[in-house]
Enzyme design. Structure first.
Site, PDB file in Angstrom:
ATOM      1  N   THR A  31      -2.566   1.141  -4.779  1.00  0.00           N
ATOM      2  CA  THR A  31      -3.181   2.209  -3.853  1.00  0.00           C
ATOM      3  C   THR A  31      -4.451   2.464  -4.509  1.00  0.00           C
ATOM      4  OG1 THR A  31      -2.695   4.443  -3.003  1.00  0.00           O
ATOM      5  CG2 THR A  31      -1.829   3.906  -5.317  1.00  0.00           C
ATOM      6  N   ASP A  44      -0.118   5.072   0.984  1.00  0.00           N
ATOM      7  CA  ASP A  44      -0.364   5.846   1.856  1.00  0.00           C
ATOM      8  C   ASP A  44      -0.382   5.498   3.411  1.00  0.00           C
ATOM      9  OD1 ASP A  44      -0.311   7.761  -0.059  1.00  0.00           O
ATOM     10  OD2 ASP A  44      -2.318   8.009  -0.220  1.00  0.00           O
ATOM     11  N   CYS A  99     -11.275  -3.200  -8.809  1.00  0.00           N
ATOM     12  CA  CYS A  99      -9.995  -2.634  -8.572  1.00  0.00           C
ATOM     13  C   CYS A  99      -9.723  -2.067  -7.291  1.00  0.00           C
ATOM     14  CB  CYS A  99      -9.271  -2.097  -9.596  1.00  0.00           C
ATOM     15  SG  CYS A  99      -9.761  -0.607 -10.181  1.00  0.00           S
ATOM     16  N   ARG A 100     -10.726  -1.669  -6.610  1.00  0.00           N
ATOM     17  CA  ARG A 100     -10.688  -0.957  -5.273  1.00  0.00           C
ATOM     18  C   ARG A 100     -10.313  -2.121  -4.380  1.00  0.00           C
ATOM     19  NH1 ARG A 100     -11.379   3.653  -2.334  1.00  0.00           N
ATOM     20  NH2 ARG A 100     -12.541   3.148  -0.465  1.00  0.00           N
ATOM     21  N   ASP A 102       0.802  -1.232  -0.040  1.00  0.00           N
ATOM     22  CA  ASP A 102       0.039   0.004  -0.050  1.00  0.00           C
ATOM     23  C   ASP A 102       1.042   1.338  -0.140  1.00  0.00           C
ATOM     24  OD1 ASP A 102      -2.365   1.694   0.766  1.00  0.00           O
ATOM     25  OD2 ASP A 102      -1.346   1.898   2.650  1.00  0.00           O
ATOM     26  N   CYS A 153     -16.123  -0.970  -8.284  1.00  0.00           N
ATOM     27  CA  CYS A 153     -15.204  -1.449  -9.511  1.00  0.00           C
ATOM     28  C   CYS A 153     -14.654  -2.657  -8.903  1.00  0.00           C
ATOM     29  CB  CYS A 153     -14.266  -0.470  -9.761  1.00  0.00           C
ATOM     30  SG  CYS A 153     -13.160  -0.296  -8.216  1.00  0.00           S
TER      31      CYS A 153
HETATM   32 MG   LIG Z   1      -2.951   3.165   3.560  1.00  0.00          MG
HETATM   33 ZN   LIG Z   2     -11.115   0.907  -9.148  1.00  0.00          ZN
END
Ligand SMILES: [Mg+2]
Ligand SMILES: [Zn+2]
Length: 201
Positions: free
Chosen positions: A62, A22, A118-119, A20, A116
């Site tokens: 991310t 952030d 991809c999240r 990841d 979606c």
């Molecule tokens: Mg994070």
């Molecule tokens: Zn997505």
């Protein structure tokens, strides 16, 4: 009988450590919208170098829902990743691939406002990286500061997910999520990298 030796070049899929961004690689800054606020954690460079030396591919996954929310755009996210790559390169570290989800189910930008695949914890970013970079997902790990990161390990069929206590990690640790289990809870990215290396390949 032939005494010729045939040498066959075999390129086997390689394990990866998915990271990841952030709160894991860099300081959590809310919705990061200014490259001047980019701050790598103190041990990020050393952790990446250690994993690269052990032949892991290193891939950032991310969720950047700030794009769907209209807070910044895709070019800004790409510029952010280029700026990070330059800093890492100067320190002798690298990321092999940068993948982001620009969507959000309740966004402001119509084209990006949807559920979606991809999240995170959905697996599409990891699956795309596996195709692009010839990654063996079953021998790979996911490292992140939210349960949505740890959950990618299960949805994408990885060896396991590691929660780091940086970023939102401490509050995530205090609020376990039903159905998601971390293989390890690490103090930071270096602690996660050390644990991964102790597992062997
Ligand atoms: Mg994070
Ligand atoms: Zn997505």
């Amino acid at each position: 009988m032939s005494d010729r030796v045939t040498i066959v070049a075999v390129t086997a899929p390689t394990p990866a450590v998915f990271l990841d961004r952030d709160g894991t690689l860099i300081e959590e800054a809310g919705y990061l919208d200014d490259i001047a606020r980019l701050a790598l954690f103190p041990s990020t460079v050393d952790a990446l170098r250690m994993l690269a030396r052990a032949q892991y591919r290193l891939v950032v996954l991310t969720n950047q829902s700030g794009i769907a929310l209209g807070l910044f755009d895709e070019p800004f996210v790409r510029q952010t990743h280029e700026a990070l790559a330059v800093r890492l390169d100067a320190a002798g570290a690298r990321i092999d691939g940068w993948y982001f989800c620009p969507h959000h189910p309740a966004g402001q930008v119509p084209a990006l406002t949807r559920v979606c695949t991809c999240r995170k914890p959905a697996p599409a970013l990891a699956q795309q990286a596996a195709v692009d970079l010839d990654i063996d997902l079953a021998r790979s790990w996911m490292v992140g500061d939210r349960w949505g990161d740890v959950g990618v390990a299960a949805t994408a069929g990885m060896a396991g997910g590691i929660l780091v206590r940086t970023g939102y990690g401490r509050s995530a640790e205090a609020r376990p999520m039903a159905g998601v289990t971390a293989a390890f809870v690490a103090d930071d990215i270096m602690d996660a990298a050390s644990w991964i290396l102790r597992q062997g390949r």
